[in-house]
Design a protein around this motif. Sequence first.
Motif, mmCIF file in Angstrom:
data_model
loop_
_atom_site.group_PDB
_atom_site.id
_atom_site.type_symbol
_atom_site.label_atom_id
_atom_site.label_comp_id
_atom_site.label_asym_id
_atom_site.label_seq_id
_atom_site.Cartn_x
_atom_site.Cartn_y
_atom_site.Cartn_z
ATOM 1 N N GLU A 146 0.841 -1.191 0.000
ATOM 2 C CA GLU A 146 0.000 0.000 0.000
ATOM 3 C C GLU A 146 0.875 1.238 0.000
ATOM 4 N N PHE A 147 0.278 2.357 -0.375
ATOM 5 C CA PHE A 147 0.911 3.673 -0.265
ATOM 6 C C PHE A 147 0.187 4.480 0.801
ATOM 7 N N ASN A 148 0.970 5.204 1.614
ATOM 8 C CA ASN A 148 0.392 6.086 2.618
ATOM 9 C C ASN A 148 1.011 7.472 2.494
ATOM 10 N N LEU A 149 0.195 8.487 2.696
ATOM 11 C CA LEU A 149 0.667 9.866 2.646
ATOM 12 C C LEU A 149 1.059 10.285 4.053
ATOM 13 N N LEU A 150 2.360 10.498 4.267
ATOM 14 C CA LEU A 150 2.901 10.772 5.596
ATOM 15 C C LEU A 150 3.455 12.193 5.680
ATOM 16 N N THR A 151 3.304 12.804 6.823
ATOM 17 C CA THR A 151 3.874 14.122 7.066
ATOM 18 C C THR A 151 5.389 13.993 7.286
ATOM 19 N N VAL A 152 6.064 15.133 7.285
ATOM 20 C CA VAL A 152 7.501 15.142 7.557
ATOM 21 C C VAL A 152 7.787 14.501 8.910
ATOM 22 N N GLU A 153 7.020 14.858 9.913
ATOM 23 C CA GLU A 153 7.250 14.323 11.250
ATOM 24 C C GLU A 153 6.989 12.815 11.285
ATOM 25 N N GLU A 154 5.978 12.348 10.593
ATOM 26 C CA GLU A 154 5.700 10.905 10.546
ATOM 27 C C GLU A 154 6.826 10.149 9.857
ATOM 28 N N VAL A 155 7.400 10.737 8.810
ATOM 29 C CA VAL A 155 8.536 10.106 8.131
ATOM 30 C C VAL A 155 9.756 10.084 9.053
ATOM 31 N N ARG A 156 9.995 11.197 9.748
ATOM 32 C CA ARG A 156 11.119 11.240 10.693
ATOM 33 C C ARG A 156 10.973 10.166 11.766
ATOM 34 N N GLU A 157 9.780 9.993 12.268
ATOM 35 C CA GLU A 157 9.550 8.986 13.305
ATOM 36 C C GLU A 157 9.760 7.578 12.761
ATOM 37 N N ALA A 158 9.303 7.327 11.537
ATOM 38 C CA ALA A 158 9.499 6.009 10.923
ATOM 39 C C ALA A 158 10.986 5.741 10.678
ATOM 40 N N LEU A 159 11.720 6.765 10.270
ATOM 41 C CA LEU A 159 13.169 6.621 10.117
ATOM 42 C C LEU A 159 13.810 6.244 11.450
ATOM 43 N N ALA A 160 13.456 6.959 12.484
ATOM 44 C CA ALA A 160 14.052 6.723 13.802
ATOM 45 C C ALA A 160 13.724 5.325 14.325
ATOM 46 N N ARG A 161 12.581 4.793 13.956
ATOM 47 C CA ARG A 161 12.205 3.439 14.376
ATOM 48 C C ARG A 161 12.876 2.365 13.523
ATOM 49 N N GLY A 162 13.592 2.773 12.476
ATOM 50 C CA GLY A 162 14.264 1.804 11.618
ATOM 51 C C GLY A 162 13.318 1.072 10.690
ATOM 52 N N GLU A 163 12.224 1.711 10.296
ATOM 53 C CA GLU A 163 11.226 1.045 9.447
ATOM 54 C C GLU A 163 11.585 1.066 7.967
ATOM 55 N N PHE A 164 12.470 1.983 7.551
ATOM 56 C CA PHE A 164 12.813 2.096 6.134
ATOM 57 C C PHE A 164 13.915 1.104 5.750
ATOM 58 N N LYS A 165 13.787 0.548 4.544
ATOM 59 C CA LYS A 165 14.879 -0.199 3.927
ATOM 60 C C LYS A 165 16.118 0.696 3.945
ATOM 61 N N PRO A 166 17.314 0.143 4.275
ATOM 62 C CA PRO A 166 18.484 1.003 4.513
ATOM 63 C C PRO A 166 18.783 2.019 3.417
ATOM 64 N N ASN A 167 18.795 1.606 2.145
ATOM 65 C CA ASN A 167 19.141 2.587 1.115
ATOM 66 C C ASN A 167 18.011 3.582 0.869
ATOM 67 N N CYS A 168 16.782 3.197 1.203
ATOM 68 C CA CYS A 168 15.664 4.127 1.070
ATOM 69 C C CYS A 168 15.717 5.199 2.160
ATOM 70 N N ALA A 169 16.168 4.816 3.340
ATOM 71 C CA ALA A 169 16.373 5.805 4.405
ATOM 72 C C ALA A 169 17.380 6.859 3.957
ATOM 73 N N VAL A 170 18.430 6.420 3.292
ATOM 74 C CA VAL A 170 19.460 7.344 2.807
ATOM 75 C C VAL A 170 18.887 8.313 1.773
ATOM 76 N N VAL A 171 18.041 7.812 0.880
ATOM 77 C CA VAL A 171 17.439 8.679 -0.141
ATOM 78 C C VAL A 171 16.509 9.707 0.508
ATOM 79 N N ILE A 172 15.773 9.298 1.523
ATOM 80 C CA ILE A 172 14.908 10.240 2.250
ATOM 81 C C ILE A 172 15.740 11.312 2.958
ATOM 82 N N ILE A 173 16.828 10.896 3.596
ATOM 83 C CA ILE A 173 17.703 11.857 4.279
ATOM 84 C C ILE A 173 18.299 12.837 3.279
#
Length: 309
Positions: free
Chosen positions: A247-274
């Motif tokens: 599924e796709f979800n529309l997330l706010t900046v803060e929601e994305v930051r929280e998901a990053l901090a929880r380690g939910e992103f695939k490693p290279n995808c976290a890097v692209v978001i950063i």
Amino acid sequence: MNKSNLELVRECDSFPYYEDNRAVYTENLKKYHAFRVNGYDDTLGYILNSVVEKWPWPKEHWVIDSAAQTVTLTTPADATPEYRSQVVAESIAAAVKVDAFEVLRGWRNEKYPVYGPGGEFLLDMERYGAHMTCYVEDATGLKFWIPRRSKNKQTYPSMLDNTVAGGMCTNEKPFECIVREGVEEASLPESISRATIVARGCVTYSHIRDARAGGEIGLSQPEVEYVYDMKLDPSLIPLPGDNEVEEFNLLTVEEVREALARGEFKPNCAVVIIDFFIRHGLLTAENEPDFLDILSRLHRRLPYPLASH
């Protein structure tokens, strides 16, 4: 415990640096054989020792030097890329046939290029990639379309991803790759993508695969990821176009930051978001104490021949 942005970048760019600690770098290299092609002096990548030991190497095309820790494709120095590719494909097929490696059970036989000095095309095997972040902007700020990977994916199941991402096939340009993947993965109309997508450079890293990746642990995975942004009209909603996305979800900046901090992103995808956060002024020297370290780690100089697309 939450992960910092620098920890997320280090998770992706996890192959040690010689400059940081020579002893650690040298010890890590002992785990690998260097991959080479006859007629060229360059190391094209690293193969885990346990993989070298288990692989059913056809002796007429490969030389394994355990003392020097090298694996050399011994096709003639003037061999064509097509011939080298055929030999490599047959070698991989032999390993698949005997079910030697878990990582090959989901082998898709996609063709990715390997380059030699000066960007010379040597054979099909490895991959460059392209990743795109789709976002919308309104009075409340930026929001991101974030997909969750299928729970049945062989690699990184159920983790969060960039809106669109995929490997570049041989002779495919990065822009064409991301347009194609946009149609396949997110049902984005090609005409809108071609008019809206903006190229934003690259991120580079050298990753050591962990258990989340599926298959054998410790495989060396250096990659170049071409990065794109696409600002969407709020009425255009990405929808899964294949079985790779739940599924796709529309997330706010803060929601994305929280998901990053929880380690939910695939490693290279976290890097692209950063990288997106830095380019859009969401992550700055003023709000990120590790800013310079992060910035440099997003653009690792890879010690392999590369080709500019």
